[in-house]
Design a protein around this motif. Structure first.
Motif, PDB file in Angstrom:
ATOM      1  N   GLY A   1      45.727 150.273  65.089  1.00  0.00           N
ATOM      2  CA  GLY A   1      45.434 151.465  65.661  1.00  0.00           C
ATOM      3  C   GLY A   1      44.003 151.780  65.649  1.00  0.00           C
ATOM      4  O   GLY A   1      43.231 152.206  66.594  1.00  0.00           O
ATOM      5  N   ILE A   2      43.586 151.709  64.497  1.00  0.00           N
ATOM      6  CA  ILE A   2      42.005 151.859  64.014  1.00  0.00           C
ATOM      7  C   ILE A   2      41.116 151.039  65.168  1.00  0.00           C
ATOM      8  O   ILE A   2      40.100 151.495  65.687  1.00  0.00           O
ATOM      9  N   GLU A   3      41.466 149.738  65.022  1.00  0.00           N
ATOM     10  CA  GLU A   3      40.734 148.927  65.719  1.00  0.00           C
ATOM     11  C   GLU A   3      40.673 148.916  67.282  1.00  0.00           C
ATOM     12  O   GLU A   3      39.643 148.803  67.939  1.00  0.00           O
TER      13      GLU A   3
ATOM     14  N   SER B   1      52.889 156.886  68.015  1.00  0.00           N
ATOM     15  CA  SER B   1      54.135 157.338  67.287  1.00  0.00           C
ATOM     16  C   SER B   1      54.346 156.601  66.046  1.00  0.00           C
ATOM     17  O   SER B   1      54.597 157.162  64.840  1.00  0.00           O
ATOM     18  N   SER B   2      54.083 155.402  65.962  1.00  0.00           N
ATOM     19  CA  SER B   2      54.096 154.285  64.925  1.00  0.00           C
ATOM     20  C   SER B   2      53.249 154.589  63.849  1.00  0.00           C
ATOM     21  O   SER B   2      53.365 154.834  62.769  1.00  0.00           O
ATOM     22  N   VAL B   3      52.008 154.911  64.164  1.00  0.00           N
ATOM     23  CA  VAL B   3      50.626 155.157  63.407  1.00  0.00           C
ATOM     24  C   VAL B   3      50.805 156.674  62.861  1.00  0.00           C
ATOM     25  O   VAL B   3      51.049 156.762  61.529  1.00  0.00           O
ATOM     26  N   MET B   4      51.411 157.617  63.586  1.00  0.00           N
ATOM     27  CA  MET B   4      51.509 159.068  62.865  1.00  0.00           C
ATOM     28  C   MET B   4      52.841 158.918  62.144  1.00  0.00           C
ATOM     29  O   MET B   4      52.749 159.729  61.084  1.00  0.00           O
TER      30      MET B   4
ATOM     31  N   GLN C   1      55.432 164.333  69.271  1.00  0.00           N
ATOM     32  CA  GLN C   1      57.151 164.203  69.080  1.00  0.00           C
ATOM     33  C   GLN C   1      57.059 163.578  67.907  1.00  0.00           C
ATOM     34  O   GLN C   1      58.424 164.197  67.016  1.00  0.00           O
ATOM     35  N   VAL C   2      56.481 162.877  67.055  1.00  0.00           N
ATOM     36  CA  VAL C   2      56.692 162.701  65.623  1.00  0.00           C
ATOM     37  C   VAL C   2      56.459 163.670  64.829  1.00  0.00           C
ATOM     38  O   VAL C   2      57.429 163.834  63.755  1.00  0.00           O
ATOM     39  N   MET C   3      55.701 164.678  64.793  1.00  0.00           N
ATOM     40  CA  MET C   3      55.581 166.062  63.948  1.00  0.00           C
ATOM     41  C   MET C   3      57.013 166.532  64.090  1.00  0.00           C
ATOM     42  O   MET C   3      57.456 167.176  62.975  1.00  0.00           O
ATOM     43  N   ARG C   4      57.468 166.794  65.290  1.00  0.00           N
ATOM     44  CA  ARG C   4      58.600 167.487  65.524  1.00  0.00           C
ATOM     45  C   ARG C   4      59.984 166.857  64.900  1.00  0.00           C
ATOM     46  O   ARG C   4      60.513 167.421  64.419  1.00  0.00           O
ATOM     47  N   ILE C   5      59.984 165.473  65.041  1.00  0.00           N
ATOM     48  CA  ILE C   5      61.002 164.896  64.410  1.00  0.00           C
ATOM     49  C   ILE C   5      61.043 165.065  62.708  1.00  0.00           C
ATOM     50  O   ILE C   5      62.199 165.163  62.059  1.00  0.00           O
ATOM     51  N   LEU C   6      59.740 165.003  62.099  1.00  0.00           N
ATOM     52  CA  LEU C   6      59.863 164.808  60.604  1.00  0.00           C
ATOM     53  C   LEU C   6      59.574 166.129  60.170  1.00  0.00           C
ATOM     54  O   LEU C   6      59.524 166.391  59.051  1.00  0.00           O
ATOM     55  N   LEU C   7      59.798 167.382  61.058  1.00  0.00           N
ATOM     56  CA  LEU C   7      59.108 168.777  60.601  1.00  0.00           C
ATOM     57  C   LEU C   7      60.630 169.135  59.373  1.00  0.00           C
ATOM     58  O   LEU C   7      61.616 168.626  59.814  1.00  0.00           O
ATOM     59  N   SER C   8      60.194 169.860  58.359  1.00  0.00           N
ATOM     60  CA  SER C   8      61.369 170.448  57.742  1.00  0.00           C
ATOM     61  C   SER C   8      61.418 171.808  57.945  1.00  0.00           C
ATOM     62  O   SER C   8      60.340 172.682  58.004  1.00  0.00           O
ATOM     63  N   LEU C   9      62.623 172.279  58.372  1.00  0.00           N
ATOM     64  CA  LEU C   9      62.922 173.569  58.769  1.00  0.00           C
ATOM     65  C   LEU C   9      63.188 174.527  57.415  1.00  0.00           C
ATOM     66  O   LEU C   9      63.810 173.789  56.328  1.00  0.00           O
ATOM     67  N   ILE C  10      62.433 175.613  57.372  1.00  0.00           N
ATOM     68  CA  ILE C  10      62.396 176.465  55.976  1.00  0.00           C
ATOM     69  C   ILE C  10      63.335 177.966  56.449  1.00  0.00           C
ATOM     70  O   ILE C  10      63.066 178.600  57.609  1.00  0.00           O
TER      71      ILE C  10
END
Length: 71
Positions: A6-8, A22-25, A60-69
């Motif tokens: 991704g960097i390259e 998404s893969s990189v995030m 999208q990745v952030m929403r999938i991985l978020l933790s609800l408090i």
């Protein structure tokens, strides 16, 4: 896509697809990427400028991985 790829890609001025970003995030947010890789990725993305697909894929990745408090 591995974060190094991704960097390259970003360093050549090319956009990442939603699937690629998404893969990189996912690597970044799950702790699979080193701090140096994260810095290089974010600097490369900032210099190139974020595309719509890159912003959407990241969100999208952030929403999938978020933790609800629950309060």
């Amino acid at each position: 896509m591995h974060i190094q790829e991704g960097i390259e890609t970003l360093m050549t001025g090319q956009d990442l697809s939603r699937k690629e970003i998404s893969s990189v995030m996912n690597q970044i947010l799950t702790g699979s990427a080193s701090e140096a890789q994260i810095r290089a990725f974010l600097v490369s993305l900032s210099f190139k400028g974020e595309s719509v697909d890159e912003v959407i894929g990241s969100a999208q990745v952030m929403r999938i991985l978020l933790s609800l408090i629950h309060i």
